[in-house]
Design a protein around this motif. Structure first.
Motif, mmCIF file in Angstrom:
data_model
loop_
_atom_site.group_PDB
_atom_site.id
_atom_site.type_symbol
_atom_site.label_atom_id
_atom_site.label_comp_id
_atom_site.label_asym_id
_atom_site.label_seq_id
_atom_site.Cartn_x
_atom_site.Cartn_y
_atom_site.Cartn_z
ATOM 1 N N ARG A 13 17.556 25.571 100.606
ATOM 2 C CA ARG A 13 17.197 25.043 101.924
ATOM 3 C C ARG A 13 15.695 24.828 101.953
ATOM 4 N N PHE A 14 15.268 23.650 102.336
ATOM 5 C CA PHE A 14 13.831 23.441 102.516
ATOM 6 C C PHE A 14 13.602 22.891 103.913
ATOM 7 N N VAL A 15 12.338 22.899 104.339
ATOM 8 C CA VAL A 15 12.025 22.467 105.697
ATOM 9 C C VAL A 15 12.443 21.001 105.864
ATOM 10 N N GLY A 16 13.250 20.734 106.854
ATOM 11 C CA GLY A 16 13.667 19.363 107.120
ATOM 12 C C GLY A 16 14.842 18.905 106.277
ATOM 13 N N SER A 17 15.473 19.821 105.526
ATOM 14 C CA SER A 17 16.568 19.398 104.645
ATOM 15 C C SER A 17 17.754 18.874 105.453
ATOM 16 N N GLY A 18 18.013 19.525 106.590
ATOM 17 C CA GLY A 18 19.121 19.079 107.431
ATOM 18 C C GLY A 18 18.869 17.672 107.964
ATOM 19 N N PHE A 19 17.672 17.459 108.453
ATOM 20 C CA PHE A 19 17.311 16.153 108.996
ATOM 21 C C PHE A 19 17.401 15.073 107.912
ATOM 22 N N LEU A 20 16.883 15.403 106.735
ATOM 23 C CA LEU A 20 16.879 14.443 105.631
ATOM 24 C C LEU A 20 18.306 14.070 105.230
ATOM 25 N N PHE A 21 19.176 15.091 105.216
ATOM 26 C CA PHE A 21 20.564 14.847 104.855
ATOM 27 C C PHE A 21 21.228 13.891 105.849
ATOM 28 N N TYR A 22 21.009 14.139 107.146
ATOM 29 C CA TYR A 22 21.656 13.283 108.140
ATOM 30 C C TYR A 22 21.115 11.860 108.105
ATOM 31 N N THR A 23 19.817 11.705 107.855
ATOM 32 C CA THR A 23 19.295 10.339 107.782
ATOM 33 C C THR A 23 19.882 9.610 106.569
ATOM 34 N N ALA A 24 20.077 10.358 105.470
ATOM 35 C CA ALA A 24 20.662 9.727 104.280
ATOM 36 C C ALA A 24 22.095 9.306 104.539
ATOM 37 N N VAL A 25 22.839 10.178 105.217
ATOM 38 C CA VAL A 25 24.248 9.892 105.429
ATOM 39 C C VAL A 25 24.444 8.874 106.560
ATOM 40 N N ALA A 26 23.471 8.783 107.468
ATOM 41 C CA ALA A 26 23.600 7.870 108.599
ATOM 42 C C ALA A 26 23.780 6.425 108.150
ATOM 43 N N SER A 27 23.198 6.085 107.005
ATOM 44 C CA SER A 27 23.310 4.695 106.563
ATOM 45 C C SER A 27 24.738 4.344 106.152
ATOM 46 N N LEU A 28 25.618 5.347 106.068
ATOM 47 C CA LEU A 28 27.046 5.059 105.845
ATOM 48 C C LEU A 28 27.665 4.490 107.113
ATOM 49 N N ILE A 29 27.116 4.891 108.253
ATOM 50 C CA ILE A 29 27.724 4.539 109.532
ATOM 51 C C ILE A 29 27.185 3.201 110.027
ATOM 52 N N VAL A 30 25.915 2.923 109.727
ATOM 53 C CA VAL A 30 25.306 1.672 110.185
ATOM 54 C C VAL A 30 26.058 0.488 109.559
ATOM 55 N N PRO A 31 26.493 -0.478 110.374
ATOM 56 C CA PRO A 31 27.196 -1.635 109.806
ATOM 57 C C PRO A 31 26.312 -2.368 108.789
#
Lengths: 384, 276
Positions: free
Chosen positions: B102-120
């Motif tokens: 776990r590093f600082v901002g790891s959760g945020f970074l993960f969600y931003t990476a995965v969010a591009s799956l949802i963006v059309p």
């Protein structure tokens, strides 16, 4: 050999503390494990025994305190520089390497030429009688064979301390007893220090020159197996190692090296004590070994009779050479008598029978610490 | 282990069998029809019946007919898919290891990476084009196109690596450390070999997702088309079985890629179970 430290495998922990987050896994521990001894760290899950092993191995760094091996202060050193080798609980054999390459791994990391490292790995495999399986992959081996490969892989580093993390827990009962014997004779043969973590009391008793009983990050007692078993220091050690009845009361009289102890529920006990006598009125706990209890039928303990308690049989369990008789003696803890099979079957008991348990004053061992009334350890009933 | 036999099969078995057969037909039927029709004779059309059997349309595909620049599109799609594959493996594997701690901002970074799956994909495509214009960067398949494809393949690669590394016991690395391996030696001799099948899976995803990506390529590859865009263009102006021939060729390439990946995983597992 190979420029790594040799010499004494004495391990000294000085005021070692390890904190994970805001939890103390190990609290200010001092411990000396003599060179060439077989030491077992025993205790329930989460007592800190594995953390101690991993700190000696160099896989965890103490939050504070010092760890010495031989003449060396080893905190901050790599395992190879420490002269330690560890055998992991699940063995951690590399699944993509053959048995031979697993054993030769240490030599490969040191750029030993292929022919030489294979030769040396093969010799090590011969030592654990596995040379015929050298080309196999780990997944194709039985649990016992995997354990021997893990041993060979650890020993090829020529360590002065071998650290074993629950090495027998993955094996079935039969194999466990056999590998237990092999570990002990290997340690005799090598003469290096073995530190073995286990949660199984009989394993510790059977193997160790020195048993360290732990609870909640602290060492309760560190002593020879015989002393740990027959002369436990605390109610916790007595219950955890098993084989003892723990009784408590208040000191009512001290004369001629004999303490008189009164239990609030009625019975009075006598115990011989040495050294400074505790003051009258001190709470006191002591143990009586389960195999030193004599039972007679009928509730016959007279008022004022010492070392005799009336009870009712609530369970009998045949154990081969003896029968474990569990009594309800109106205290918060069951009282157990292990009666030799011949004696027992001469006049067997039934559940519900009234009996009297008696023992000799010489068989009473006074504990250093009185029972605090903390929850009775769940492991208490584990060992016979 | 088989379930105990319970005599005759219930009627639901037959209903479900029919449904499953229809499903499989629906899934693979059109593809096989396309395969067959791509071998249409020279006088044949886009529909049955077959008028003979020939490779005419495959030749037309690579000839200078009016079928568009298939060869050129292929010469961009293949290298693009290969570059995406390599980068996806590299980034997913290293990121996967970073996320083990776990590093600082790891959760945020993960969600931003995965969010591009949802963006059309089309929206993303427009967004990248507009941004590139704003920055004065011309749209090129090897730059803006590559970025758009990575936004699609990296989340997949990362999720696969999470699954793979989740099963990698830390005790392997500790055992290597215990035996004097440096960090780099541990990675090279222990970690990479153990997770290698997973890396092949990531590579396969990276390649196939990029190779047939349409929406994210649409506006980002610039004036020179990749294969999916070329095919889409052809559907509007090519009315010959050359279209099917193209479908057959691209499917064949995909199957070869999948076959290579699965084959190499099977080979590794075979070697691990039986020393050669």
């Amino acid at each position: 050999m190979d420029g790594q430290p040799s010499g004494s495998g004495e391990i000294r922990l000085v005021n070692v503390t390890k904190t994970f987050g805001d939890m103390d896994a190990v609290k200010s521990i001092d411990l000396v494990i003599p060179h060439g001894s077989y030491c077992c760290l025993v205790g329930p899950s989460g007592c800190g025994k594995t953390t101690i092993l991993r700190m000696i191995a160099g896989h965890e760094t103490p939050t504070s305190g010092e760890i010495h091996i031989g003449e060396q202060m080893v905190v901050g050193l790599k395992p190879v520089q420490r002269g330690t080798a560890m055998m992991f609980q699940s063995y951690a054999l590399f699944p993509h390497l053959s048995v031979l390459d697993n054993v030769a791994f240490y030599l490969k990391m040191r750029d030993v030429a292929k022919a030489e490292r294979r030769q040396r790995a093969r010799e090590m495999l011969e030592r654990v009688q596995l040379d015929h399986l050298a080309e196999r992959m780990p997944a194709m081996l039985s649990g016992g064979q995997q354990q021997r490969v893990a041993l060979a892989r650890a020993l090829i580093t020529n360590p002065r301390v071998l650290l074993l993390d629950e090495p027998l827990s993955a094996l079935d009962e039969f194999l466990r007893l056999r590998m237990r014997g092999e570990l002990k004779s290997l340690q005799n043969e090598l003469g290096i220090t073995f530190v073995h973590v286990t949660h199984t009391q009989p394993e510790a008793i059977a193997l160790a020159d020195m048993v360290v009983v732990m609870d909640h990050g602290r060492i309760d007692q560190a002593d020879t197996a015989r002393h740990i078993f027959s002369r436990p220091a605390t109610p916790y050690v007595a219950r955890f190692m098993g084989g003892q009845n723990v009784l408590s009361g208040i000191v009512t009289e001290t004369s001629g090296g004999v303490l008189a102890i009164a239990d609030a529920s009625g019975p009075t006990y006598a115990a011989s004590a040495s050294g400074t006598m505790p003051a009258v009125g001190t709470p006191m706990s002591f143990v009586v070994r389960r195999d030193r209890i004599a039972l007679t039928k009928g509730a016959s303990a007279a008022a004022g009779e010492v070392n005799a308690v009336n009870g009712r049989v609530i369970a009998t369990e045949y154990q081969g050479t003896y029968v474990k008789v569990t009594l309800d003696v109106a205290s918060r803890e069951a009282f157990v008598a292990n009666i030799g099979d011949d004696t027992y079957f001469a006049d067997p008991l039934r559940v519900g029978d009234e009996v009297t348990a008696r023992w000799a004053t010489a068989d009473v061992h006074v504990l250093e610490r009185a029972d605090t009334g903390a929850a009775i350890d769940p492991y208490a009933e584990d060992a016979a | 282990m088989s379930l105990p036999s319970q005599g005759r099969r219930p009627w639901t078995f037959y209903v479900l069998s029919v449904m499953f057969t229809l499903f499989v037909l629906f899934l693979y039927g059109p593809m096989f029809i396309m395969f067959i029709l791509s071998f249409q004779g020279p006088t044949g059309g886009l529909v049955f019946p077959m008028r003979g059997f020939s490779f005419t349309w495959f030749e037309a595909l690579f000839g200078q007919a009016r079928t568009g620049d298939v060869g050129g599109a292929f010469s961009r799609s293949l290298p693009l898919a290969l570059i995406v594959m390599v980068l996806t493996v590299l980034i997913s594997v290293t990121a996967g290891f970073a996320f083990r701690r776990r590093f600082v901002g790891s959760g945020f970074l993960f969600y931003t990476a995965v969010a591009s799956l949802i963006v059309p994909g089309l929206v993303l495509s427009i967004g990248i084009l507009v941004t590139a214009r704003f920055l004065g960067i011309p749209a090129r398949w090897w730059f803006t196109g590559l970025g758009a494809h990575l936004s699609w393949t990296l989340p997949f690669g990362l999720l696969i690596m999470f699954a793979i590394l989740g099963r990698l016991s830390p005790s392997y690395e500790e055992a290597a450390y215990d035996m004097g391996a440096t960090r780099w030696q541990t990675v090279r001799h222990v970690v990479i070999p153990i997770v290698f099948p997973g890396m092949i899976a990531v590579a396969l995803f990276g390649f196939t997702l990029s190779y047939d990506e349409f929406p994210r390529s649409w506006l980002t590859v610039g004036s020179l088309n990749t294969l999916p865009i070329e095919i889409w263009t052809m559907t509007t102006n090519v009315t010959s079985p050359a279209l099917y021939a193209l479908g057959t060729v691209t499917s064949a390439i995909s199957f070869v890629a999948i076959g290579l990946a699965i084959g190499s995983i099977a080979y590794i597992q075979h070697r691990r179970s039986k020393r050669t």
